[in-house]
Design a protein around this motif. Structure first.
Motif, PDB file in Angstrom:
ATOM      1  N   UNK A  26       0.863  -1.176   0.000  1.00  0.00           N
ATOM      2  CA  UNK A  26       0.000   0.000   0.000  1.00  0.00           C
ATOM      3  C   UNK A  26       0.909   1.238   0.000  1.00  0.00           C
ATOM      4  N   UNK A  27       0.857   2.066  -1.048  1.00  0.00           N
ATOM      5  CA  UNK A  27       1.798   3.195  -1.145  1.00  0.00           C
ATOM      6  C   UNK A  27       1.804   4.076   0.101  1.00  0.00           C
ATOM      7  N   UNK A  28       0.667   4.190   0.758  1.00  0.00           N
ATOM      8  CA  UNK A  28       0.593   5.064   1.942  1.00  0.00           C
ATOM      9  C   UNK A  28       1.471   4.572   3.087  1.00  0.00           C
ATOM     10  N   UNK A  29       1.788   3.266   3.086  1.00  0.00           N
ATOM     11  CA  UNK A  29       2.552   2.703   4.216  1.00  0.00           C
ATOM     12  C   UNK A  29       4.061   2.857   4.037  1.00  0.00           C
ATOM     13  N   UNK A  30       4.493   3.319   2.843  1.00  0.00           N
ATOM     14  CA  UNK A  30       5.937   3.380   2.573  1.00  0.00           C
ATOM     15  C   UNK A  30       6.558   4.684   3.067  1.00  0.00           C
ATOM     16  N   UNK A  31       7.593   4.558   3.879  1.00  0.00           N
ATOM     17  CA  UNK A  31       8.350   5.743   4.306  1.00  0.00           C
ATOM     18  C   UNK A  31       9.635   5.777   3.486  1.00  0.00           C
ATOM     19  N   UNK A  32       9.779   6.780   2.647  1.00  0.00           N
ATOM     20  CA  UNK A  32      10.958   6.815   1.770  1.00  0.00           C
ATOM     21  C   UNK A  32      11.899   7.946   2.172  1.00  0.00           C
ATOM     22  N   UNK A  33      13.040   8.002   1.510  1.00  0.00           N
ATOM     23  CA  UNK A  33      14.056   9.021   1.821  1.00  0.00           C
ATOM     24  C   UNK A  33      14.201  10.060   0.712  1.00  0.00           C
ATOM     25  N   UNK A  34      13.169  10.238  -0.094  1.00  0.00           N
ATOM     26  CA  UNK A  34      13.285  11.186  -1.207  1.00  0.00           C
ATOM     27  C   UNK A  34      11.909  11.759  -1.522  1.00  0.00           C
ATOM     28  N   UNK A  35      11.875  12.635  -2.519  1.00  0.00           N
ATOM     29  CA  UNK A  35      10.603  13.242  -2.923  1.00  0.00           C
ATOM     30  C   UNK A  35       9.900  12.471  -4.033  1.00  0.00           C
ATOM     31  N   UNK A  36      10.416  11.291  -4.351  1.00  0.00           N
ATOM     32  CA  UNK A  36       9.783  10.498  -5.418  1.00  0.00           C
ATOM     33  C   UNK A  36       8.344  10.146  -5.040  1.00  0.00           C
TER      34      UNK A  36
END
Lengths: 324, 324
Positions: A36-46
């Motif tokens: 689920x995209x909402x659950x992903x914590x990323x390190x960029x503005x992608x």
């Protein structure tokens, strides 16, 4: 700017995020995920987007980098996405490369896309060095050593043993074997003489350590042909001292050009992070794939098919003036 | 079979003879020389022909390998012969490569020929490794060390000193500097800290050794910036212990992919014979030039422009199955 997207956000996907920060011509535009995209914590503005929607983005992405595994993800994903995108993958099941190549090549050729498969360090940079060195010294012998580094496959194999909570396995080249090769002695080395295996294992409370140790050191294919050391440690120590994923290795070619005239070519890598280095190779080949596609060079490529100049952001004139 | 010819029969030309024996697809057909052909004693069945007649052979030779020097031979020969032949040279005056490239490129393009210049190990394999490593680790630092090996230029410089009969100069990398780089310490190294120079010198009877030693160690450009050791030996010892022409060196790239995540790429060569190894690289690129020309890829190339697959006698399918 070259617009990059990744499929999969594990260690490799995160490595691509870092690599895009180090390469000024790279813009990480999208991360496609099965989660689920909402659950992903990323390190960029992608943008984080469900992989279900990936085809809608085919005109916005210059190169798609596939960050899944070679066992089940890439054999499906690479041929599938090569219909819509220029792609790069790190497919590393050596025995299945010819089949994978043909599948990706067909998709890419039919759709005027460019693909690079099996990009990384082995296969990848190690393969390149084997090819160059074999071409220069046809009368010779190859040696490859891996490590010191974490082998994911061997760590997983230990984790499947009953009573094991977690494990980390290091592959370590034998120093004396390395030295013999480096000195041009052309030794014949058995599996056991080339590498040792060191295991750090966390077990359940009350588990039979003796039985677990025996199961590890006698495991067919994985450990029985090696001198294996097993260390039982607690979870805290594993997290504290064994969280990193270092790797590396050595590729040698020792050959003769005339009687008693020997030459040794050595290539080695010492990597603090196996996935971050692999991602850095993938990004360099993404640049190549982007350019080859612009030139109308379609179909599937490997590191063998791509001239080195395509990897660098510098112009051909700059390369000749500064790097030759 | 690929029909090869050489221009010049010195160390490199003899190296090509050896290399053709090691490569089953190579046939050394002719040796072109400025000397009287009758005076040349060779180690193969190749025809020995005056270089005056070279144009008569333009339809019999697939690739011409130029084995002259970079100072005066190659700047003239490479553009001249690229009109009639596919050529490979080892032009190594780094600063003049762009000019040489343009001259050869013009000749080759106008005549549908293919040329590869600056092929060898530096420029050549070292350049390739710099390019690959810089493309993978854009945030990093390069180090090149040369040796242990005989520097022809430095040996010649000593021979020009009054009272010197003969000399051999070895360039030696400083072990502690190598170790610092290998350990990822990213040191800033002065010229003196990277290499030492060792000289074996034969002098005329009664020559002033003190003066000669001072002239050597204080020679601008060549020695003054290095710790130089001078050994006076007799002619017999020079012939016995210093006849070989070994060389080699190390190319490092040390870089970061994220904070505190370091990687070290190292490439090294240990060569019993500098010219024989260089010739072996030239022959692999002769194979590439032959194939590129058959594909209609005309003009001047460097190692940066040539995909690795062209160097190997194996087919693309074999390379993917066996070497990737």
């Amino acid at each position: 700017m070259i617009n990059i997207a990744v499929v999969g956000y594990g260690n490799l996907g995160r490595g691509i995020e870092f690599a895009c920060q180090k390469n000024k011509d790279m813009n990480l535009k999208a991360i496609f995920t099965r989660r689920d995209p909402k659950t992903l914590k990323t390190n960029s503005n992608a943008q984080v987007i469900s992989v279900e929607e990936i085809e809608n983005y085919k005109n916005e992405i210059d190169v798609l980098i596939l960050c899944g595994g070679s066992a089940t993800d890439l054999p499906v994903q690479s041929p599938k996405y090569a219909k819509y995108f220029n792609i790069v993958d790190s497919f590393d099941t050596h025995a299945k490369i010819p089949e994978h190549f043909n599948n990706v090549n067909k998709s890419a050729l039919e759709n005027n896309k460019t693909a690079a498969i099996s990009v990384g360090w082995d296969p990848g940079m190690f393969s390149l060095n084997r090819l160059y060195a074999n071409s220069i010294l046809p009368d010779g012998k190859d040696y490859t050593f891996w490590g010191k580094g974490v082998s994911q496959g061997h760590s997983d194999a230990i984790r499947r043993i009953e009573g094991v909570v977690d494990a980390r396995q290091y592959t370590i080249p034998v120093d004396s074997a390395l030295e013999q090769v480096r000195e041009g002695k052309n030794p014949d080395l058995s599996t056991r003489e080339k590498h040792t295996r060191e295991c750090y294992v966390v077990v359940e409370a009350g588990a039979d350590k003796k039985r677990i140790e025996q199961e590890i050191v006698n495991m067919p294919n994985y450990f029985i042909d090696y001198d294996t050391t097993v260390h039982f440690i607690d979870k805290e120590e594993l997290i504290k001292n064994h969280a990193a994923i270092p790797h590396g290795g050595f590729v040698f070619r020792c050959g003769e050009t005339s009687a008693d005239t020997k030459h040794i070519i050595e290539y080695s890598l010492k990597l603090d992070s196996n996935p971050e280095f692999t991602s850095s190779v993938l990004i360099a080949y993404a640049r190549a794939v982007y350019r080859l596609n612009k030139e109308g060079q379609y179909g599937c490529k490997t590191v063998f098919d791509i001239a080195p100049k395509y990897l660098s952001p510098k112009s051909n004139e700059e390369l000749r003036a500064q790097m030759l």
